[in-house]
Write an enzyme that holds these catalytic residues in place. Structure first.
Site, PDB file in Angstrom:
ATOM      1  N   ASP A  18       0.764  -1.077  -0.355  1.00 36.30           N
ATOM      2  CA  ASP A  18      -0.138   0.403  -0.452  1.00 36.30           C
ATOM      3  C   ASP A  18       0.689   1.396   0.191  1.00 36.30           C
ATOM      4  OD1 ASP A  18      -2.033   1.414   0.069  1.00 36.30           O
ATOM      5  OD2 ASP A  18      -3.658   0.261   2.251  1.00 36.30           O
ATOM      6  N   GLU A  49       2.641   5.040  -4.261  1.00 39.35           N
ATOM      7  CA  GLU A  49       2.928   6.632  -4.776  1.00 39.35           C
ATOM      8  C   GLU A  49       4.058   7.264  -5.053  1.00 39.35           C
ATOM      9  OE1 GLU A  49      -0.984   5.038  -4.619  1.00 39.35           O
ATOM     10  OE2 GLU A  49       0.246   5.942  -2.471  1.00 39.35           O
ATOM     11  N   ASP A  86      -8.473   3.747  -3.708  1.00 38.32           N
ATOM     12  CA  ASP A  86      -9.686   4.546  -2.361  1.00 38.32           C
ATOM     13  C   ASP A  86     -10.728   4.576  -3.372  1.00 38.32           C
ATOM     14  OD1 ASP A  86      -8.029   2.340  -1.043  1.00 38.32           O
ATOM     15  OD2 ASP A  86      -6.773   4.672   0.024  1.00 38.32           O
TER      16      ASP A  86
END
Length: 479
Positions: free
Chosen positions: A78, A81, A155
């Site tokens: 997770d 980015e 998300d």
């Protein structure tokens, strides 16, 4: 199998942070600014520099020492980015994400997920080459497929427009050359009205208008998700288990169960597509323009797609819709999966889309294998395969199998069974099996169900057809 979420983020007081920091492998801006995260009271943190080869080795070393002995099977990467801080302006984001070992973050940070994935893939294969690596990452970059990595779309919100956006998102991902993409079925960030709706349901067993919509949204999203490369649901409250979405017997419950079972029955087909992806650089989820290049009518179709060579999927993404327009690409024709009714190609039509079903069509000239009803992939072997032959054109399909969880296929330990159908002769050839692997089924039965314009048949695992006992030698069946 068990997956654990591992972030590239470290609290400044931990031994793991200090291991990175002493070598200059931590992005410093978040530390200098004393940023706190959202966990509990908030903690100071920094992200490691995945562009440094030695930092990548340390990241895997820490995972290997602390997690691998626990039997973790897969890694949920997770914040890749990297999401050092939510909702920040562009210049500050650049400051937080570098400088990298390669140079300025403004030039390199979009590739962070790729470098992070490389750390884990190379690391795990260096210590255990008998267990397949699997990563799920929230951000992607070109080349990610080299590292056994799937990307999900992050998300996303629980809105119909967000669901629709996932169709084109997945298709664009596929044509970029990365075959494994997925999304949070049902959306991650939930509107408050849906949360309140579930609370009311739990307390009074009454379904208000919002909760009624929530259930239909999930049903439609699961219908779409069952035909993505990875089929998965994830999100914040309300709870996402099928029995939490709706009680047994409710149309939403019925639909989710139907497509979950169908997904597993399709495992011989889906796993063969994974084989095609490895051997032929194939991609499972395909915009129509990939397979119907001569039909200019498909050039701007973004809400239909092919799932492998045979299935055309048309998701429903408006609340209350019970029909939708479908374009049938120019071809030998199409069969309705649920009825077997034939539809000519090159036409646009309104088709039925009842609550519990997604419009699903099979291309004429298809061979589709279905296995037994299972709840996980290695529950039992597909000793009896229903082989649906959708006639009207020549067809070919190769059933691919291997040991399922290791890398022996790289050494040639796999088996392929070629199948061809000749429309003019009405003959199906189940060809000679090539290759072998440990635990391979030496014998099995195929039950052939033929679908054509004169004999429309719905998909039915209880359907009776021509039973063929197969031991690896070529057989020709007259249909």
């Amino acid at each position: 199998r068990m997956m654990i979420s591992v972030w590239p983020k470290f609290y400044v007081t931990t031994e793991h942070y200090k291991e990175f920091d002493k070598n200059g492998w931590i992005y410093q801006q978040s530390v200098k600014d004393s940023l706190k995260d959202w966990v509990g009271p908030g903690y100071h943190y920094g992200f490691y520099d995945a562009y440094d080869a030695d930092a990548r080795k340390l990241f895997w070393k820490q995972m290997y020492e602390h997690y691998y002995p626990l039997g973790i099977d897969a890694w949920w990467m997770d914040a890749s980015e990297p999401n050092v801080r939510d909702c920040t302006d562009l210049q500050y984001r650049k400051d937080l994400c570098g400088p990298t070992a390669l140079g300025p973050s403004a030039e390199y940070f979009n590739a962070y997920a790729l470098m992070n994935a490389e750390a884990i893939y190379d690391g795990q294969r260096s210590v255990d080459n008998n267990k397949r690596v699997f990563l799920l990452t929230r951000s992607g970059f070109a080349g990610l497929q080299r590292y056994s990595t799937a990307t999900w779309s992050g998300d996303i919100g629980t809105r119909w427009e967000d669901m629709k956006a996932q169709i084109t998102a997945g298709l664009n991902f596929a044509v970029s050359g990365i075959p494994y993409w997925t999304m949070d079925i049902g959306g991650f960030c939930v509107e408050n009205r849906y949360v309140a709706g579930q609370k009311q349901w739990n307390e009074t067993k009454t379904e208000n208008a919002d909760y009624k919509e929530w259930r239909e949204l999930n049903a439609r999203w699961y219908q779409f998700g069952a035909f993505c490369p990875l089929y998965r649901a994830h999100g914040q409250y309300p709870f996402r288990e099928i029995w939490e979405i709706a009680p047994e017997g409710h149309p939403a419950y019925n639909s989710v169960v139907y497509y979950s079972k169908l997904r597993y029955r399709m495992m011989p087909y889906i796993y063969s597509l994974a084989g095609m992806t490895w051997f032929n650089d194939y991609t499972i989820m395909r915009p129509l323009v990939m397979d119907f290049t001569a039909d200019t009518n498909v050039n701007n179709v973004g809400d239909q797609f092919m799932f492998g060579p045979s299935f055309m999927v048309s998701p429903v993404y408006h609340y209350g819709d019970r029909s939708r327009e479908v374009y049938f690409p120019k071809s030998a024709g199409w069969y309705d999966f649920y009825t077997g009714k034939f539809q000519a190609g090159g036409e646009k039509k309104m088709v039925d889309a009842p609550y519990e079903r997604i419009p699903l069509f099979v291309r004429a000239g298809s061979i589709v294998p279905f296995g037994p009803e299972i709840q996980y992939t290695d529950e039992k072997q597909a000793e009896h395969i229903k082989l649906y032959v959708y006639q009207g054109a020549d067809a070919a399909f190769t059933l691919y199998e291997d040991e399922g969880v290791n890398y022996n296929y790289e050494q040639g330990k796999y088996a392929m069974i070629p199948m061809t159908y000749n429309e003019a002769k009405k003959q199906l050839v189940i060809g000679e099996r090539t290759g072998e692997f440990d635990g391979m089924l030496k014998e099995r039965t195929f039950e052939i169900i033929q679908v054509n314009t004169n004999s429309p048949k719905p998909f039915d695992m209880n359907a009776k057809g021509i039973v063929v006992k197969y031991n690896g030698t070529s057989q020709t069946i007259q249909l």
